[in-house]
Design a protein around this motif. Structure first.
Motif, mmCIF file in Angstrom:
data_model
loop_
_atom_site.group_PDB
_atom_site.id
_atom_site.type_symbol
_atom_site.label_atom_id
_atom_site.label_comp_id
_atom_site.label_asym_id
_atom_site.label_seq_id
_atom_site.Cartn_x
_atom_site.Cartn_y
_atom_site.Cartn_z
ATOM 1 N N HIS A 187 0.856 -1.186 0.000
ATOM 2 C CA HIS A 187 0.000 0.000 0.000
ATOM 3 C C HIS A 187 0.898 1.245 0.000
ATOM 4 N N ALA A 188 0.382 2.326 -0.546
ATOM 5 C CA ALA A 188 1.174 3.552 -0.665
ATOM 6 C C ALA A 188 1.604 4.106 0.696
ATOM 7 N N GLY A 189 0.908 3.669 1.770
ATOM 8 C CA GLY A 189 1.290 4.119 3.111
ATOM 9 C C GLY A 189 2.467 3.344 3.677
ATOM 10 N N HIS A 190 3.092 2.472 2.839
ATOM 11 C CA HIS A 190 4.321 1.747 3.189
ATOM 12 C C HIS A 190 4.109 0.629 4.212
ATOM 13 N N LEU A 191 2.925 0.027 4.203
ATOM 14 C CA LEU A 191 2.687 -1.195 4.971
ATOM 15 C C LEU A 191 2.357 -2.321 3.992
ATOM 16 N N TRP A 192 2.590 -3.560 4.454
ATOM 17 C CA TRP A 192 2.228 -4.718 3.628
ATOM 18 C C TRP A 192 1.145 -5.529 4.326
ATOM 19 N N PHE A 236 10.212 2.299 19.738
ATOM 20 C CA PHE A 236 8.975 2.002 20.469
ATOM 21 C C PHE A 236 7.830 1.912 19.478
ATOM 22 N N VAL A 237 6.936 0.963 19.733
ATOM 23 C CA VAL A 237 5.741 0.877 18.904
ATOM 24 C C VAL A 237 4.525 0.923 19.812
ATOM 25 N N ASP A 238 3.659 1.868 19.554
ATOM 26 C CA ASP A 238 2.430 2.012 20.332
ATOM 27 C C ASP A 238 1.327 1.283 19.565
ATOM 28 N N LEU A 239 1.038 0.055 19.992
ATOM 29 C CA LEU A 239 0.134 -0.807 19.231
ATOM 30 C C LEU A 239 -1.318 -0.635 19.672
ATOM 31 N N PRO A 240 -2.266 -0.951 18.810
ATOM 32 C CA PRO A 240 -3.688 -0.806 19.162
ATOM 33 C C PRO A 240 -4.153 -1.954 20.062
ATOM 34 N N ALA A 241 -5.348 -1.795 20.606
ATOM 35 C CA ALA A 241 -5.947 -2.856 21.409
ATOM 36 C C ALA A 241 -6.515 -3.917 20.472
ATOM 37 N N GLU A 242 -6.489 -5.141 20.920
ATOM 38 C CA GLU A 242 -7.121 -6.203 20.138
ATOM 39 C C GLU A 242 -8.615 -5.950 20.101
ATOM 40 N N GLY A 243 -9.211 -6.200 18.950
ATOM 41 C CA GLY A 243 -10.649 -5.953 18.804
ATOM 42 C C GLY A 243 -10.968 -4.600 18.197
ATOM 43 N N ALA A 244 -9.937 -3.730 18.100
ATOM 44 C CA ALA A 244 -10.187 -2.399 17.517
ATOM 45 C C ALA A 244 -10.369 -2.518 16.004
ATOM 46 N N HIS A 245 -11.253 -1.695 15.465
ATOM 47 C CA HIS A 245 -11.490 -1.722 14.022
ATOM 48 C C HIS A 245 -10.921 -0.456 13.381
ATOM 49 N N PHE A 246 -10.277 -0.623 12.246
ATOM 50 C CA PHE A 246 -9.711 0.530 11.517
ATOM 51 C C PHE A 246 -10.095 0.430 10.051
ATOM 52 N N ASP A 247 -10.249 1.599 9.433
ATOM 53 C CA ASP A 247 -10.486 1.635 7.998
ATOM 54 C C ASP A 247 -9.162 1.680 7.253
ATOM 55 N N GLN A 248 -9.206 1.247 6.021
ATOM 56 C CA GLN A 248 -8.036 1.369 5.150
ATOM 57 C C GLN A 248 -7.609 2.835 5.075
ATOM 58 N N GLY A 249 -6.320 3.069 5.125
ATOM 59 C CA GLY A 249 -5.833 4.442 5.013
ATOM 60 C C GLY A 249 -5.748 5.170 6.338
ATOM 61 N N VAL A 250 -6.162 4.481 7.413
ATOM 62 C CA VAL A 250 -6.125 5.096 8.743
ATOM 63 C C VAL A 250 -4.966 4.470 9.521
ATOM 64 N N SER A 251 -4.377 5.256 10.407
ATOM 65 C CA SER A 251 -3.240 4.744 11.171
ATOM 66 C C SER A 251 -3.701 3.873 12.327
ATOM 67 N N CYS A 252 -3.057 2.718 12.511
ATOM 68 C CA CYS A 252 -3.420 1.832 13.616
ATOM 69 C C CYS A 252 -2.371 1.835 14.718
ATOM 70 N N VAL A 262 8.261 10.236 14.627
ATOM 71 C CA VAL A 262 7.111 9.479 15.119
ATOM 72 C C VAL A 262 6.207 9.301 13.915
ATOM 73 N N SER A 263 6.033 8.047 13.501
ATOM 74 C CA SER A 263 5.364 7.810 12.224
ATOM 75 C C SER A 263 4.050 7.064 12.432
ATOM 76 N N ASP A 264 3.087 7.354 11.567
ATOM 77 C CA ASP A 264 1.834 6.601 11.555
ATOM 78 C C ASP A 264 2.054 5.257 10.873
ATOM 79 N N ALA A 265 1.180 4.301 11.187
ATOM 80 C CA ALA A 265 1.153 3.027 10.473
ATOM 81 C C ALA A 265 -0.181 2.969 9.726
ATOM 82 N N ILE A 266 -0.139 3.342 8.452
ATOM 83 C CA ILE A 266 -1.360 3.470 7.651
ATOM 84 C C ILE A 266 -1.767 2.092 7.124
ATOM 85 N N LEU A 267 -2.946 1.642 7.538
ATOM 86 C CA LEU A 267 -3.369 0.280 7.207
ATOM 87 C C LEU A 267 -3.666 0.112 5.713
ATOM 88 N N PRO A 268 -3.158 -0.989 5.147
ATOM 89 C CA PRO A 268 -3.438 -1.261 3.731
ATOM 90 C C PRO A 268 -4.828 -1.850 3.506
#
Lengths: 273, 129, 482
Positions: B13-18, B44-60, B69-75
């Protein structure tokens, strides 16, 4: 207590700290965040909440840890090691990088701390950093000494508001003669900038001058320096708890300041890369 | 510098995640070799909670390095079913094994046939500029 | 093309039945603002009132300025913008844009205004039903100069265009700087390269010791859109408060959003990037691009005097060896086009004027200044500025009024130039009283002779054996395209 410092490769600020600690004969351990990445990574995870990043979003080095406190940034570390809390009010986080350091306000230097501030500035300058010094009209005699010793590469005189508001805005009174001397010093310093800094002050961060108060301050400055052509800028500072000011908002300030100081202009960052 | 790798067995994905299909309705998500190189050593990685829902293009997640400090944009859009617990103590896995042990989250995808993702060749072309 | 050495000036054509009868204001070179009636009577001269432009406001008020900064120190900077009544008293003034110390002059505030200004109540500065500019209150928009540094455009010092909104009391309450938005304008790399070397760099060589500055955009028109059908239908690009400007040097016409400052609509700088733009054709060095105000025929369309001449930045070509002023055409066009489809709704070009393109096209041509005003009866008042010719044409291109400026610049440009003329209804100048309207029929130029000249026609005639007469549409050295 054992002292640990974290550094970056080819970091002039880190070298200044190492040499300062060595000159005092203090023992310390130094880790390079790249070469010793696992150690730094562990330290970072433990202390990340109290570390700040610069305008380019990078971590600022050096970082100093003596077991009881973590300090970051060469200005703040040296200030604390030289003067304890004495210089806390006048040495803050730098807003400049790449050989420059800022965040040092000579006007906020408490009585009795003058020598400490001079030592700090000498260390920074000797270490190869160019100091961008701020002042707000107070302590012109100290400013003159610093300028005379060549310890400030650049100077900004911030006019915070009319003199009667200084006790509430800057924790101290401003004497007319002091502002007069400060303006004269700024004018005599090549490249110095005089600006009306419209920022939020006070404990609640809600005290900000109005356009009329800026105009009142401008009339006062004109009385002091007698030159309506004095080049002055108008700039928005941190907004505290108030809404941020836009360039269009600053037009009202410019109009009032121009009524006295006719060359007042809004200082804006470069618009294009 | 070693040439950056983009395995062909996953989507990009263009947000640099696979995103890699786990063949059980879930997808492993991680950052690309290009992203880890740009970030530098991850601290350091600040990870989301299990069960959280994210849309494509949003940082998780927030990925913190010394540089940024970089976002992790979901593919893909989906629900987090597992986070990589190993990252808590060894965030450097993102640098050392971005396509394997350094994965970020496992996602139950809303729509696995999302056409907005890229294959390895297309992503390689994107970051080659 | 050879203009005659001797020709009539003043009003040369007037059809009272078909013209929109009213008063016309012109800025006569070195004289001031002159109010004309339809027969060309010079009813009043406001002496030395500069006009960049002069405009008529209701109540017999004339807008203008008291003078210009010495061109040794500034380029086209008006000292102020003033509103003057019938008796010549200044009733409103704006000059507090910049405080300057020009050598040889007292230090003073100056407006640095140039080319245009607008007053609240009216979007374009000319008559439209129910849109009277306020004369004793209201904000004004002022187009001015500002010296800036903008390395994105050029490393040379620039003369930028700035728009101020000022209150009746003269306080600036809104400001828009053109160079801030250069990145939105879509210049090609070729254009940027040319602009970097020569951002229309003017000064030193023109006037001794003048400061050299890059007048990179040269905005020459600035007006609001006013209420319009596009916005009513939900197209927010055309918010009534939004401002339309055009840049002579860049061939750009753009609309800026009053709230955000962003450019929301644009044609140019290139006209070969879409089928619609190709059909519109290259607009070159244009003036007075504005939206026809509500209540006038063609309301909502863009009306512009597309000068031709030479303008634009791009790849070098034989006519523009350094890539500056790359687009060229030796005739003018007045275009009325739909801002949404870009389709031309009406045009007045040499073709409609009866001049063969390209052979005779430069008979409708002003390479600088000029304007077009839509009148309530659907006619268009055109200022063909360089030779000081005003024409009022019907939608069918009949000239129903023509005026040739008798005055030639002696101190300023040695031409009969008129920057921009305006027509206003009789009611706007009650002090002038009732005017006679006497038809001026076009002279028969074929038979018209000055004293001493021989009358028309061969004095004797003889037939030549073997001649076969003439063909129409015969070939010429140059192909006629229309």
């Amino acid at each position: 207590m054992s002292v640990t410092i974290y550094t970056a490769p080819n970091c002039a600020r880190c070298t200044i700290l190492k040499e300062f600690l060595a000159s005092r004969g203090e023992d310390y351990v130094a880790y390079d965040f790249l070469a010793d990445k696992d150690i730094f990574s562990a330290f970072y995870r433990e202390h990340r909440a109290c570390l700040h990043r610069d305008e380019e979003n990078s971590l600022e080095f050096p970082i100093y840890d003596d077991g009881s406190r973590v300090l970051q940034g060469i200005g703040e570390i040296l200030a604390a090691l030289i003067a304890g809390d004495g210089l806390a009010g006048c040495v803050g986080t730098t807003g400049l990088l790449h050989g420059w350091i800022s965040g040092i306000n000579v006007s906020a230097c408490p009585a009795g701390e003058e020598e400490h501030l001079l030592i700090l500035l000498q260390l920074l300058t000797k270490g190869g950093l160019s100091v961008h010094l701020d002042c707000d009209g107070r302590r012109p005699e100290l400013l003159e000494k610093i300028l005379g010793e060549g310890l400030a590469a650049r100077l900004t005189l911030n006019i915070l508001g009319p003199a009667e508001m200084y006790p509430d805005m800057a924790d101290g009174p401003l004497l007319p003669d002091d502002m007069k001397r400060s303006v004269a010093l700024a004018r005599a310093t090549p490249g110095a900038v005089i600006r009306f800094l419209v920022a939020a002050h006070g404990p609640a961060g809600s005290l900000r001058i109005s356009p009329e108060q800026a105009g009142q301050a401008a009339r006062w400055i004109l009385e002091l320096c007698g030159d309506r052509m004095l080049p002055v800028f108008i700039e928005a500072g941190p907004a505290g708890s108030l809404p941020a000011l836009t360039d269009q908002d600053l037009l009202a300030y410019r109009a009032k300041v121009r009524a006295a100081l006719v060359r007042a202009e809004i200082n804006r960052p470069q618009q294009h890369r | 510098m070693a040439e950056l790798k983009y395995p062909a067995d996953r989507r990009y994905h263009a947000g640099h995640l696979w995103a890699k299909d786990n063949a059980d309705g879930t997808w492993l998500i991680g950052i690309t070799d290009f992203a880890q190189q740009q970030l530098g050593e991850v601290l350091f990685v600040d990870l989301p909670a299990e069960g959280a829902h994210f849309d494509q293009g949003v940082s998780c997640a927030d990925i913190e390095s010394s540089k940024a400090v970089s976002d992790a944009i979901l593919p893909l859009s989906g629900t987090v079913v597992e986070v990589n617990a190993a990252l808590e103590h060894t965030p450097g896995l993102l640098n050392r094994e971005p396509y394997d042990a350094g994965w970020l989250v496992r996602l139950k995808a809303d729509d696995a046939d999302d056409e907005r993702t890229l294959d390895a060749e297309a992503y390689k072309a994107l970051v080659a500029v | 093309m050879g203009h005659p050495t001797i020709y009539p000036t003043g009003v040369t054509i007037y059809n009272p039945e078909k013209a929109y009868n009213g008063f016309t204001v012109i800025s006569a070179p070195d004289m001031g603002a002159i109010l004309l009636n339809m027969n060309g009577a010079e009813l009043r001269l406001w002496k030395d009132l500069h006009g960049f432009p002069n405009k008529i406001f209701p109540g017999g008020h004339i807008m203008g300025s008291t003078g210009t900064r010495n061109p040794k120190h500034a380029l086209q900077d008006q000292l102020d913008v003033v509103q003057v009544n019938w008796d010549g008293d200044i009733v409103w003034k704006f000059d507090q844009a910049e405080f300057v110390e020009d050598p040889g002059s007292e230090p003073r505030w100056v407006a640095r205004q140039h080319h245009d200004f607008q007053r609240e109540g009216n979007s374009v500065g000319y008559y439209a039903p129910g849109m009277e500019p306020k004369i004793d209150s209201g904000n004004s928009l002022i187009l001015s100069h500002k010296n800036v540094s903008c390395p994105f455009i050029s490393d040379k010092p620039l003369l930028d265009d700035v728009i101020y909104e000022v209150t009746w009391d003269g306080e600036i309450v809104w400001e828009w700087l053109c160079s801030d938005h250069v990145e939105e304008m879509g210049f090609s790399e070729a254009a940027r390269n040319a602009m970097c070397r020569d951002p229309n760099f003017r000064g030193g060589s023109l006037i001794e010791n003048a400061p050299a500055v890059g007048d990179w955009m040269h905005v020459n028109s600035m007006s609001t859109l006013g209420p319009n059908k596009w916005f009513d239908a939900g197209d927010t690009r055309f918010h009534p408060d939004n401002i339309i400007i055009d840049g002579r040097e860049t061939n750009v016409i753009l609309i800026l959003d009053k709230k955000t400052g962003k450019i929301v609509w644009q044609v140019g700088p290139d006209y070969d990037t879409s089928r619609e733009l190709k059909a519109l054709g290259w607009i070159i060095g244009q003036h007075h691009a504005h939206m026809i105000p509500r209540g006038l025929p063609g309301e909502g369309n863009i009306l512009v005097y597309d000068n031709g001449g030479w303008a634009g930045y791009g790849n070098p070509n034989p006519g523009a060896p350094t890539g500056v002023k790359t687009a060229q055409r030796d005739y003018s066009r007045v275009l009325e086009f739909d801002p949404v489809t870009l389709k031309i709704v009406w045009q007045h070009t040499p073709h409609e004027a009866g001049f063969l393109i390209p052979l005779d096209a430069s008979r409708f041509y002003s390479p600088f200044i000029s304007s077009a005003q839509r009148l309530p009866n659907g006619n268009t008042l055109i200022t063909e500025g360089s030779n000081g010719r005003l024409i009022e044409v019907t939608p069918e291109h009949e000239i129903v009024w023509e005026f040739i400026n008798p005055y030639r610049g002696k101190i300023s440009l040695p031409m009969h130039w008129i920057y921009r003329a305006y027509r206003a209804p009789y009611e706007w100048v009650p002090q002038a009283g009732k005017q006679d309207e006497v038809e001026v029929k076009p002279l028969d130029t074929m038979s018209f002779r000055v004293p001493g000249a021989a009358p028309l026609g061969p004095q004797s005639s003889v037939s030549v054996a073997g001649t076969i007469g003439y063909y129409s549409g015969a070939g010429h050295c140059v192909a006629a395209t229309e």
